[in-house]
Design an enzyme around this catalytic site. Structure first.
Site, PDB file in Angstrom:
ATOM      1  N   LYS A 111       0.823  -1.220   0.000  1.00  0.00           N
ATOM      2  CA  LYS A 111       0.000   0.000   0.000  1.00  0.00           C
ATOM      3  C   LYS A 111       0.849   1.258   0.000  1.00  0.00           C
ATOM      4  O   LYS A 111       0.456   2.268  -0.587  1.00  0.00           O
ATOM      5  CB  LYS A 111      -0.945   0.010   1.213  1.00  0.00           C
ATOM      6  CG  LYS A 111      -2.113  -0.928   1.049  1.00  0.00           C
ATOM      7  CD  LYS A 111      -3.274  -0.515   1.941  1.00  0.00           C
ATOM      8  CE  LYS A 111      -4.465  -1.425   1.752  1.00  0.00           C
ATOM      9  NZ  LYS A 111      -5.509  -1.211   2.748  1.00  0.00           N
ATOM     10  N   LYS A 194      -5.320 -10.107  -6.875  1.00  0.00           N
ATOM     11  CA  LYS A 194      -6.457 -10.285  -5.965  1.00  0.00           C
ATOM     12  C   LYS A 194      -7.648  -9.424  -6.398  1.00  0.00           C
ATOM     13  O   LYS A 194      -7.447  -8.293  -6.831  1.00  0.00           O
ATOM     14  CB  LYS A 194      -5.990  -9.878  -4.558  1.00  0.00           C
ATOM     15  CG  LYS A 194      -6.884 -10.290  -3.433  1.00  0.00           C
ATOM     16  CD  LYS A 194      -6.288  -9.883  -2.096  1.00  0.00           C
ATOM     17  CE  LYS A 194      -6.344  -8.379  -1.896  1.00  0.00           C
ATOM     18  NZ  LYS A 194      -6.013  -7.939  -0.539  1.00  0.00           N
ATOM     19  N   LYS A 197     -11.332  -3.893  -3.970  1.00  0.00           N
ATOM     20  CA  LYS A 197     -12.239  -2.744  -4.044  1.00  0.00           C
ATOM     21  C   LYS A 197     -11.616  -1.614  -4.836  1.00  0.00           C
ATOM     22  O   LYS A 197     -12.303  -0.772  -5.392  1.00  0.00           O
ATOM     23  CB  LYS A 197     -12.521  -2.201  -2.638  1.00  0.00           C
ATOM     24  CG  LYS A 197     -13.192  -3.149  -1.693  1.00  0.00           C
ATOM     25  CD  LYS A 197     -13.325  -2.493  -0.312  1.00  0.00           C
ATOM     26  CE  LYS A 197     -13.765  -3.468   0.742  1.00  0.00           C
ATOM     27  NZ  LYS A 197     -12.933  -3.454   1.948  1.00  0.00           N
TER      28      LYS A 197
HETATM   29  P1  TYM Z   1     -10.969  -5.748   3.944  1.00  0.00           P
HETATM   30  O1  TYM Z   1     -11.967  -4.656   4.163  1.00  0.00           O
HETATM   31  O2  TYM Z   1      -9.920  -5.544   2.920  1.00  0.00           O
HETATM   32  O3  TYM Z   1     -11.724  -7.085   3.574  1.00  0.00           O
HETATM   33  C1  TYM Z   1     -12.768  -7.610   4.382  1.00  0.00           C
HETATM   34  C2  TYM Z   1     -12.680  -9.131   4.397  1.00  0.00           C
HETATM   35  O4  TYM Z   1     -12.731  -9.624   3.062  1.00  0.00           O
HETATM   36  C3  TYM Z   1     -11.616 -10.489   2.806  1.00  0.00           C
HETATM   37  N1  TYM Z   1     -11.208 -10.327   1.405  1.00  0.00           N
HETATM   38  C4  TYM Z   1     -11.075 -11.340   0.560  1.00  0.00           C
HETATM   39  N2  TYM Z   1     -11.244 -12.664   0.688  1.00  0.00           N
HETATM   40  C5  TYM Z   1     -11.040 -13.447  -0.398  1.00  0.00           C
HETATM   41  N3  TYM Z   1     -10.665 -12.944  -1.614  1.00  0.00           N
HETATM   42  C6  TYM Z   1     -10.481 -11.615  -1.799  1.00  0.00           C
HETATM   43  N4  TYM Z   1     -10.132 -11.143  -2.999  1.00  0.00           N
HETATM   44  C7  TYM Z   1     -10.672 -10.751  -0.692  1.00  0.00           C
HETATM   45  N5  TYM Z   1     -10.581  -9.407  -0.511  1.00  0.00           N
HETATM   46  C8  TYM Z   1     -10.901  -9.165   0.775  1.00  0.00           C
HETATM   47  C9  TYM Z   1     -10.535 -10.002   3.757  1.00  0.00           C
HETATM   48  O5  TYM Z   1      -9.595 -11.032   4.023  1.00  0.00           O
HETATM   49  C10 TYM Z   1     -11.346  -9.630   4.989  1.00  0.00           C
HETATM   50  O6  TYM Z   1     -11.587 -10.768   5.784  1.00  0.00           O
HETATM   51  N6  TYM Z   1      -7.829  -5.256   7.790  1.00  0.00           N
HETATM   52  C11 TYM Z   1      -9.081  -5.814   7.383  1.00  0.00           C
HETATM   53  C12 TYM Z   1     -10.254  -5.352   8.213  1.00  0.00           C
HETATM   54  C13 TYM Z   1     -10.079  -5.518   9.683  1.00  0.00           C
HETATM   55  C14 TYM Z   1     -10.189  -6.743  10.417  1.00  0.00           C
HETATM   56  C15 TYM Z   1      -9.974  -6.371  11.773  1.00  0.00           C
HETATM   57  C16 TYM Z   1     -10.420  -8.051  10.058  1.00  0.00           C
HETATM   58  C17 TYM Z   1      -9.841  -4.530  10.570  1.00  0.00           C
HETATM   59  N7  TYM Z   1      -9.777  -5.029  11.827  1.00  0.00           N
HETATM   60  C18 TYM Z   1      -9.986  -7.335  12.794  1.00  0.00           C
HETATM   61  C19 TYM Z   1     -10.440  -9.009  11.075  1.00  0.00           C
HETATM   62  C20 TYM Z   1     -10.218  -8.647  12.416  1.00  0.00           C
HETATM   63  C21 TYM Z   1      -9.362  -5.414   5.947  1.00  0.00           C
HETATM   64  O7  TYM Z   1      -8.851  -4.440   5.440  1.00  0.00           O
HETATM   65  O8  TYM Z   1     -10.303  -6.179   5.331  1.00  0.00           O
END
Ligand code: TYM
Length: 337
Positions: A111, A194, A197
């Site tokens: 990032k 991947k 968003k």
């Molecule tokens: P974020 O917002 O990027 O994504 C949310 C969830 O979706 C999963 N994910 C995917 N799984 C499979 N294939 C993909 N292409 C894909 N893109 C996203 C992510 O693994 C996630 O589970 N840092 C985290 C948010 C967060 C969090 C936490 C998660 C903040 N605090 C505490 C668990 C526990 C994030 O940016 O997810």
């Protein structure tokens, strides 16, 4: 006792990767565990967010969670910035985690890119806030997609170091729950990237808000290769687009990849894509419509999030008191400890 925490960032379009990697598993876990599901707006601002757009997309993310099947009556559905414990514990973890640990985080490197000096301090400390999200509730299990694995390993290290440093067994060592045939859904335009968003091409992802026509069009346009489909998963080696589409099919159909390969062995992509379209529209088509219905009622969403925050706060408060005491902060109100 087992407690689940997971979060999602309210940035851009929630998509099929978020659904198959996370949301769908959240829904499945809520009957067996006590669950907290959070829209992590504080994580979102580690990179610039337009304030009005952030407010909107926070509601949209909550709507997507509920439309996907998260039940706010049993699970606490809330916004990170509504519960102060996240920021309070994150500060303490800023003092526990080591610079070297954070420097090894691949997501920060990706990032921040080449211009690291210009990245926010928040982006660097991002995993500490994530550990705080989980541990403010002493959550034991965290359902996520594959991409969050390294962050959860760091959360384990932080919990362990805190417990060691202060000689107290306060935090549990969290278990990541990464399951299903689509823990890393790839872009529909490039099977080596991947699904995300932030991808500039909307054709790279199926958004949860997409209607049936948009879902069908994106699947028809998805990149493939010239071969027919293999009869076993081993035949997907070196074929990232085929592996991705079959993985998506398997996840949506709730089958394993081997069964799906056997089902489509020797067929062309044209036939397979038609079957994938039907399946995707049948399983996802309703989510977009339900999101729209929920978004038309911001009063309901706001009340749901308020109630979720109250429940979350009640769980975090006694834990934060324990943490402050362990660290040696003077109690403001000795009566309450
Ligand atoms: P974020 O917002 O990027 O994504 C949310 C969830 O979706 C999963 N994910 C995917 N799984 C499979 N294939 C993909 N292409 C894909 N893109 C996203 C992510 O693994 C996630 O589970 N840092 C985290 C948010 C967060 C969090 C936490 C998660 C903040 N605090 C505490 C668990 C526990 C994030 O940016 O997810």
């Amino acid at each position: 006792m087992n407690r689940i925490f997971s979060g999602i960032q309210p940035t851009g379009n929630l998509h099929l990767g978020n659904y198959l990697g996370a949301l769908r598993n959240w829904v499945r876990l809520q009957d067996t565990f006590e669950c907290l599901y959070c829209v992590v707006d504080m994580h979102a601002i580690t990179v610039w967010q337009d304030p009005a757009a952030l407010r909107d997309s926070t509601r949209t993310a909550a709507a997507a969670m509920i439309a996907a099947g998260v039940n706010p009556e049993t699970s606490a559905v809330f916004v990170q910035s509504h519960v102060a414990a996240h920021a309070q514990l994150a500060w303490i973890f800023n003092c526990v985690a080591r610079l070297g640990w954070l420097s090894r985080m691949t997501q920060f490197k990706e990032k921040a890119g080449k211009n690291r000096e210009n990245a926010s301090v928040g982006l660097f400390a991002y995993p500490n806030l994530m550990a705080a999200d989980i541990l403010a509730y002493k959550a034991t299990h965290v359902p996520v997609g594959e991409d969050q694995k390294q962050h959860l390993e760091l959360a384990r290290d932080i919990a362990q170091k805190f417990n060691n440093d202060y000689g107290i067994s306060l935090f549990p060592i969290v278990e990541p729950l990464i399951f299903g045939p689509a823990t890393r859904v790839m872009s529909l335009r490039d099977g080596t990237k991947k699904m995300s968003k932030s991808d500039a091409s909307d054709y790279s992802r199926i958004n949860l808000a997409d209607d049936a026509d948009a879902i069908a069009l994106k699947i028809r346009k998805a990149k493939t290769d010239p071969e027919v489909l293999p009869s076993t998963a081993a035949g997907l080696e070196g074929r990232p687009e085929a592996a991705n589409l079959l993985g998506i099919y398997a996840a949506l159909a709730d089958r394993d990849i081997e069964t799906v390969c056997a089902q489509f062995a020797g067929q062309t992509f044209a036939g397979f894509k038609a079957a994938l379209c039907d399946l995707a529209v049948a399983t996802l088509g309703g989510i977009g419509a339900e999101m729209q219905r929920l978004q038309a009622d911001p009063g309901f969403l706001d009340a749901t999030l308020r109630e979720g925050a109250e429940r979350a706060q009640a769980l975090a408060e006694p834990i934060m008191r324990e943490v402050y005491e362990a660290v040696g902060f003077l109690a403001r109100d000795p009566q309450r400890g």
